[in-house]
Motif scaffolding. Structure first.
Motif, short mmCIF file in Angstrom:
data_model
loop_
_atom_site.label_atom_id
_atom_site.label_comp_id
_atom_site.label_asym_id
_atom_site.label_seq_id
_atom_site.Cartn_x
_atom_site.Cartn_y
_atom_site.Cartn_z
N ALA A 87 49.80 86.53 65.29
CA ALA A 87 50.35 86.79 63.95
C ALA A 87 51.83 86.46 64.05
O ALA A 87 52.39 86.39 65.15
CB ALA A 87 50.14 88.24 63.52
N ILE A 104 46.74 93.29 60.81
CA ILE A 104 46.90 92.21 61.79
C ILE A 104 47.00 92.81 63.20
O ILE A 104 47.34 93.98 63.34
CB ILE A 104 48.17 91.36 61.49
N PRO A 105 46.71 92.03 64.26
CA PRO A 105 46.21 90.66 64.20
C PRO A 105 44.68 90.55 64.24
O PRO A 105 44.16 89.45 64.06
CB PRO A 105 46.82 90.02 65.44
N GLY A 126 44.73 89.01 58.91
CA GLY A 126 45.29 87.87 59.61
C GLY A 126 44.18 87.02 60.19
O GLY A 126 42.99 87.24 59.92
#
Length: 295
Positions: free
Chosen positions: A83, A138-139, A159
């Motif tokens: 990310a 995220i990620p 993400g």
């Protein structure tokens, strides 16, 4: 070589994915959440963290007054950098009422941009306490989807990251494992794809998988997570049998943490973990918020 470290001055923490001999040598073995709690609670001046880079960074961020060592400083989680700061800033600009939730399997720099950090053990609980309706998770897209399915009142954005080891788990390998062990229950880490999670008797963190196996009446289990977990499963569940869903369910980075690497730290060969202070201060707020909301 640096100064030798007295064993009594150090708390040795090991993740479940570390090699068996390293887990056996540790003072405490656990998942990311439990290890973070142990690091904070310890009165030892030194923490030797038998884990990958992000784990050592998190321990140093939470315990700035302690010296933290990683036996294998080159052991890195591939997902930790999946990310970017630019993606986070874009989401903050374009989505209102947004909370940025960063999985602990991430770099300190990413954590510094988080509203809160989560682990696989506490993600559902922590996110459920957030006032924001929109969640940018995220990620790990697989863990994010697992959390989203349990919190339909929230709108999730994901993400593109994942754990390459867990994400590679397929339905076909799981079905083959069931064919070989038809009486077994499947335990799946939440980092696995949804098609695999949907076939599991339990989905969650590594610690959650172990706890489920302990209390279950079943005698055989298929295990869809890193094979290092089998050591603790065998120790905690005598008389039960555990089978990985594939033979190569291994994290090569975790296997760099050998007994020799651990001994090298105590012999004075380690380099202390350092985190930029500005990044550490921002990341610390997100980590401490996790510990508060997860109570």
């Amino acid at each position: 070589m640096g100064q030798k470290i007295a064993r009594g001055d150090a708390l040795v923490l090991a993740h479940y994915y570390a090699p068996d001999a390293v887990q056996a040598a540790a003072d405490f073995v656990g998942d990311s959440f439990a290890l973070a709690q142990k690091a904070v609670a310890s009165d030892k001046p030194v923490i030797v963290f038998c884990g990958v880079t992000f784990m050592g960074e998190s321990a140093k961020i939470l315990c700035p007054e302690k010296t933290v060592y990683l036996p294998a400083p080159d052991a890195h989680c591939p997902m930790a950098d999946m990310a970017s700061e630019e993606e986070i800033l874009h989401m903050r600009r374009t989505v209102s009422d947004l909370a940025v939730v960063v999985y602990v399997n991430s770099s300190a720099r990413l954590k510094a941009h988080a509203d809160v950090v989560v682990t696989s053990a506490n993600a559902v609980r922590v996110v459920s306490h957030l006032k924001e309706k929109n969640i940018y998770f995220i990620p790990d897209r697989n863990l994010g989807a697992f959390v989203a399915a349990q919190l339909p009142e929230k709108k999730f954005y994901f993400g593109h990251g994942c754990c390459p080891i867990h994400d590679a788990t397929t339905v076909s390998e799981v079905e083959a494992a069931f064919s070989a062990h038809p009486e077994a229950l499947l335990l799946a880490h939440a980092e696995c794809p949804e098609a695999v999670r949907s076939r599991a008797a339990f989905v969650g963190s590594t610690a959650g998988m172990i706890a489920f196996a302990e209390r279950s009446d079943a005698r055989e289990f298929l295990v869809a997570t890193e094979a290092g977990t089998l050591y603790e499963l065998g120790r905690r569940c005598p008389g039960k049998r555990f089978f990985p869903t594939r033979a190569d369910f291994l994290c090569a980075d975790m296997k760099k943490i050998t007994p020799a690497a651990l001994e090298n730290v105590f012999a004075g060969g380690g380099t202390p973990v350092e985190v930029d202070e500005e990044i550490a201060q921002r990341a610390r707020r997100a980590l401490m918020r996790m510990l508060e909301l997860a109570k």
